[in-house]
Design a protein around this motif. Structure first.
Motif, PDB file in Angstrom:
ATOM      1  N   ARG A 148       1.390  23.745 -13.273  1.00 31.71           N
ATOM      2  CA  ARG A 148       1.896  25.074 -12.901  1.00 31.71           C
ATOM      3  C   ARG A 148       2.685  25.658 -14.079  1.00 31.71           C
ATOM      4  NH1 ARG A 148       0.957  29.706 -10.697  1.00 31.71           N
ATOM      5  NH2 ARG A 148       2.774  30.753  -9.819  1.00 31.71           N
ATOM      6  N   HIS A 149       3.475  24.790 -14.687  1.00 32.63           N
ATOM      7  CA  HIS A 149       4.278  25.183 -15.841  1.00 32.63           C
ATOM      8  C   HIS A 149       3.389  25.684 -16.975  1.00 32.63           C
ATOM      9  CE1 HIS A 149       7.025  24.671 -19.268  1.00 32.63           C
ATOM     10  NE2 HIS A 149       8.017  24.717 -18.395  1.00 32.63           N
ATOM     11  N   SER A 150       2.350  24.941 -17.306  1.00 33.18           N
ATOM     12  CA  SER A 150       1.496  25.406 -18.416  1.00 33.18           C
ATOM     13  C   SER A 150       0.669  26.627 -18.010  1.00 33.18           C
ATOM     14  CB  SER A 150       0.600  24.305 -18.986  1.00 33.18           C
ATOM     15  OG  SER A 150       0.390  23.303 -18.067  1.00 33.18           O
ATOM     16  N   ASP A 201       0.825  -1.216   0.000  1.00 35.97           N
ATOM     17  CA  ASP A 201       0.000   0.000   0.000  1.00 35.97           C
ATOM     18  C   ASP A 201       0.857   1.262   0.000  1.00 35.97           C
ATOM     19  OD1 ASP A 201      -2.320  -1.245  -0.066  1.00 35.97           O
ATOM     20  OD2 ASP A 201      -3.003  -0.720   1.958  1.00 35.97           O
ATOM     21  N   THR A 202       1.863   1.239   0.921  1.00 41.42           N
ATOM     22  CA  THR A 202       2.728   2.414   1.035  1.00 41.42           C
ATOM     23  C   THR A 202       3.404   2.711  -0.297  1.00 41.42           C
ATOM     24  OG1 THR A 202       3.174   1.583   3.236  1.00 41.42           O
ATOM     25  CG2 THR A 202       4.486   3.457   2.520  1.00 41.42           C
ATOM     26  N   GLY A 203       3.918   1.649  -0.894  1.00 39.42           N
ATOM     27  CA  GLY A 203       4.570   1.802  -2.184  1.00 39.42           C
ATOM     28  C   GLY A 203       3.639   2.421  -3.206  1.00 39.42           C
ATOM     29  N   LYS A 204       2.421   1.928  -3.187  1.00 40.32           N
ATOM     30  CA  LYS A 204       1.445   2.435  -4.153  1.00 40.32           C
ATOM     31  C   LYS A 204       1.123   3.914  -3.888  1.00 40.32           C
ATOM     32  CE  LYS A 204      -2.973   1.359  -6.202  1.00 40.32           C
ATOM     33  NZ  LYS A 204      -4.317   1.039  -5.732  1.00 40.32           N
ATOM     34  N   ASN A 205       1.003   4.224  -2.556  1.00 43.20           N
ATOM     35  CA  ASN A 205       0.717   5.618  -2.191  1.00 43.20           C
ATOM     36  C   ASN A 205       1.835   6.553  -2.619  1.00 43.20           C
ATOM     37  OD1 ASN A 205      -1.748   5.228  -1.128  1.00 43.20           O
ATOM     38  ND2 ASN A 205      -1.024   4.948   0.971  1.00 43.20           N
ATOM     39  N   ARG A 206       3.044   6.062  -2.400  1.00 48.87           N
ATOM     40  CA  ARG A 206       4.198   6.883  -2.781  1.00 48.87           C
ATOM     41  C   ARG A 206       4.157   7.196  -4.265  1.00 48.87           C
ATOM     42  NH1 ARG A 206       8.719   3.939   0.126  1.00 48.87           N
ATOM     43  NH2 ARG A 206       8.528   4.852   2.187  1.00 48.87           N
ATOM     44  N   LEU A 207       3.864   6.145  -5.019  1.00 47.38           N
ATOM     45  CA  LEU A 207       3.821   6.286  -6.466  1.00 47.38           C
ATOM     46  C   LEU A 207       2.761   7.318  -6.855  1.00 47.38           C
ATOM     47  CD1 LEU A 207       5.281   5.051  -8.862  1.00 47.38           C
ATOM     48  CD2 LEU A 207       3.319   3.530  -9.177  1.00 47.38           C
ATOM     49  N   THR A 208       1.627   7.237  -6.164  1.00 45.09           N
ATOM     50  CA  THR A 208       0.545   8.171  -6.458  1.00 45.09           C
ATOM     51  C   THR A 208       0.951   9.604  -6.118  1.00 45.09           C
ATOM     52  OG1 THR A 208      -0.902   6.407  -5.738  1.00 45.09           O
ATOM     53  CG2 THR A 208      -1.922   8.536  -6.142  1.00 45.09           C
ATOM     54  N   LEU A 209       1.615   9.743  -4.930  1.00 41.51           N
ATOM     55  CA  LEU A 209       2.061  11.074  -4.525  1.00 41.51           C
ATOM     56  C   LEU A 209       3.031  11.655  -5.523  1.00 41.51           C
ATOM     57  CD1 LEU A 209       2.623  10.896  -0.684  1.00 41.51           C
ATOM     58  CD2 LEU A 209       1.137  12.461  -1.958  1.00 41.51           C
ATOM     59  N   PHE A 210       3.952  10.814  -5.962  1.00 39.68           N
ATOM     60  CA  PHE A 210       4.949  11.249  -6.925  1.00 39.68           C
ATOM     61  C   PHE A 210       4.266  11.726  -8.205  1.00 39.68           C
ATOM     62  CE2 PHE A 210       7.970  10.105 -10.378  1.00 39.68           C
ATOM     63  CZ  PHE A 210       8.927  11.067 -10.089  1.00 39.68           C
ATOM     64  N   ASP A 211       3.310  10.938  -8.670  1.00 41.17           N
ATOM     65  CA  ASP A 211       2.562  11.311  -9.874  1.00 41.17           C
ATOM     66  C   ASP A 211       1.848  12.641  -9.694  1.00 41.17           C
ATOM     67  OD1 ASP A 211       3.291   9.185 -11.306  1.00 41.17           O
ATOM     68  OD2 ASP A 211       1.422   8.054 -11.087  1.00 41.17           O
ATOM     69  N   GLU A 212       1.260  12.784  -8.496  1.00 42.31           N
ATOM     70  CA  GLU A 212       0.509  14.014  -8.244  1.00 42.31           C
ATOM     71  C   GLU A 212       1.402  15.244  -8.236  1.00 42.31           C
ATOM     72  OE1 GLU A 212      -1.763  13.593  -4.676  1.00 42.31           O
ATOM     73  OE2 GLU A 212      -3.215  12.263  -5.669  1.00 42.31           O
ATOM     74  N   SER A 213       2.588  15.129  -7.597  1.00 46.87           N
ATOM     75  CA  SER A 213       3.442  16.315  -7.536  1.00 46.87           C
ATOM     76  C   SER A 213       4.004  16.627  -8.922  1.00 46.87           C
ATOM     77  CB  SER A 213       4.548  16.149  -6.500  1.00 46.87           C
ATOM     78  OG  SER A 213       5.501  15.241  -6.959  1.00 46.87           O
ATOM     79  N   MET A 214       4.261  15.575  -9.702  1.00 47.64           N
ATOM     80  CA  MET A 214       4.710  15.819 -11.078  1.00 47.64           C
ATOM     81  C   MET A 214       3.611  16.494 -11.884  1.00 47.64           C
ATOM     82  SD  MET A 214       7.108  12.772 -12.533  1.00 47.64           S
ATOM     83  CE  MET A 214       6.524  13.027 -14.180  1.00 47.64           C
ATOM     84  N   GLN A 215       2.417  15.991 -11.647  1.00 50.83           N
ATOM     85  CA  GLN A 215       1.252  16.537 -12.347  1.00 50.83           C
ATOM     86  C   GLN A 215       1.059  18.015 -12.008  1.00 50.83           C
ATOM     87  OE1 GLN A 215      -0.207  14.556 -14.648  1.00 50.83           O
ATOM     88  NE2 GLN A 215      -1.011  16.547 -15.231  1.00 50.83           N
ATOM     89  N   GLN A 216       1.251  18.308 -10.696  1.00 50.47           N
ATOM     90  CA  GLN A 216       1.105  19.698 -10.249  1.00 50.47           C
ATOM     91  C   GLN A 216       2.144  20.613 -10.886  1.00 50.47           C
ATOM     92  OE1 GLN A 216       1.238  19.581  -5.988  1.00 50.47           O
ATOM     93  NE2 GLN A 216      -0.846  18.789  -5.821  1.00 50.47           N
ATOM     94  N   GLU A 217       3.362  20.080 -10.978  1.00 49.51           N
ATOM     95  CA  GLU A 217       4.433  20.869 -11.570  1.00 49.51           C
ATOM     96  C   GLU A 217       4.145  21.158 -13.041  1.00 49.51           C
ATOM     97  OE1 GLU A 217       8.792  19.836 -11.700  1.00 49.51           O
ATOM     98  OE2 GLU A 217       8.336  19.578  -9.574  1.00 49.51           O
ATOM     99  N   ILE A 218       3.686  20.134 -13.731  1.00 48.94           N
ATOM    100  CA  ILE A 218       3.377  20.293 -15.148  1.00 48.94           C
ATOM    101  C   ILE A 218       2.246  21.299 -15.337  1.00 48.94           C
ATOM    102  CG2 ILE A 218       2.456  19.116 -17.209  1.00 48.94           C
ATOM    103  CD1 ILE A 218       4.017  16.601 -16.187  1.00 48.94           C
TER     104      ILE A 218
END
Ligand code: C2E
Ligand code: MG
Ligand code: MG
Ligand code: MG
Length: 274
Positions: A23-25, A4-21
């Protein structure tokens, strides 16, 4: 659970990348909108001469005012303007506006100030940059000795020979060259003696450290002597308190720029304090 933790981490990572992208656009959108709707303007921060005890120039700093999305910092939008190729148009607009404003000051009783304009490495390397600058000076009527171009160490990182020849050409016209953010970039000490510069700006990072620790004062002091040995003027960036000011005075720093003296000002406010 560990799965679960691994999956959550992956989701968090995706979300912060998504946020950065996104913000960039968002910033690209704000920039485009600002260019089309004249929401870009310049503010001017005084540079104070410690020996003459007066303002001898000011740095033009870009601002965006977007009524719905709020203000953006240049530390956020300049890198994106560089990546997206908008910096050349934006930068030549700023150069022309800054020259126009300084000429306006000269016509209104303030004939002695130099305007410093930040030039991105991409602009410096664009074809015909020197011609562009010369045309702007002609068009605005500003004499070259009242214009200073602020470049960073990254200008010389790609090709020292190209950079030196462009800077020499600009200097031969009478334009002043300033090395901004000194000490934070590439291995500038390698090139410093070959660089045609008139001014060296000590990065705020070294000014911030003054007085916290005696050893850290030595960096600012050493940069001041280095500049003087190279026979260039030295500006301390980001001076915020009187302890810093006292040390800089004691070490014969030429100019200070920082909130202690003045924040960047709207044109009318600059005229007022001049
Ligand atoms: P810079 O050229 O090193 O400009 C100095 C920055 O330090 C400015 O931030 C200024 O407002 C800030 N500053 C000055 N004194 C103090 C102080 O006492 N305390 C603090 N905390 N800050 C101080 P600003 O206006 O946000 O600009 C950030 C950077 O964005 C500039 O750094 C420059 O690299 C870039 N920039 C701004 N305008 C332009 C432009 O027209 N063209 C290009 N290419 N870059 C620009
Ligand atoms: Mg600067
Ligand atoms: Mg700087
Ligand atoms: Mg900076």
């Amino acid at each position: 659970r560990s799965k679960d933790t691994g999956k959550n981490r992956l989701t968090l990572f995706d979300e912060s990348m998504q946020q950065e992208i996104s913000r960039h656009s968002e910033i690209i959108e704000i920039l485009r909108h600002a260019i089309e709707n004249n929401e870009i303007y310049l503010v001017y921060q005084p540079q104070y001469d410690l020996a003459l005890e007066r303002i001898i120039g000011f740095e033009a700093l870009m601002r965006i005012k977007n009524p719905t999305l709020g203000n953006l910092s240049p530390t956020e939008f300049i890198p994106i303007a560089e990546e997206s190729g908008m910096i050349n148009d934006l930068g030549s607009w700023a150069l022309k506006e800054a020259c126009r404003f300084n000429k306006h000051l000269q016509n209104n009783g303030f004939p002695f100030c130099t305007v410093a304009v930040n030039i991105s490495t991409i602009q410096l390397n664009q074809k015909g940059f020197v011609t562009l600058v010369v045309d702007i000076l002609k068009e605005t009527g500003l004499s070259p000795q009242y214009l200073e171009l602020e470049i960073t160490e990254s200008a010389i990182a790609s090709s020292i020979r190209d950079a030196v020849s462009i800077l020499e050409e600009l200097q031969s016209i009478g334009i002043r060259i300033s090395l901004d953010d000194f000490g934070t970039g590439y291995s500038s000490l390698n090139y410093l003696t070959q660089m045609p510069i008139n001014t060296l700006k000590i990065d705020k990072a070294f000014i911030d450290k003054i007085n916290l620790n005696k050893k850290d004062n030595y960096v600012a002091e050493a940069i001041i002597s280095l500049a003087h040995n190279l026979e260039v003027k030295v500006v301390a960036e980001g001076v915020e308190d009187s302890n810093q000011l006292n040390l800089l005075k004691e070490k014969n720093c030429d100019l200070i720029q920082g909130y202690l003296y003045s924040k960047p000002l709207e044109p009318d406010d600059l005229i007022h304090i001049l």
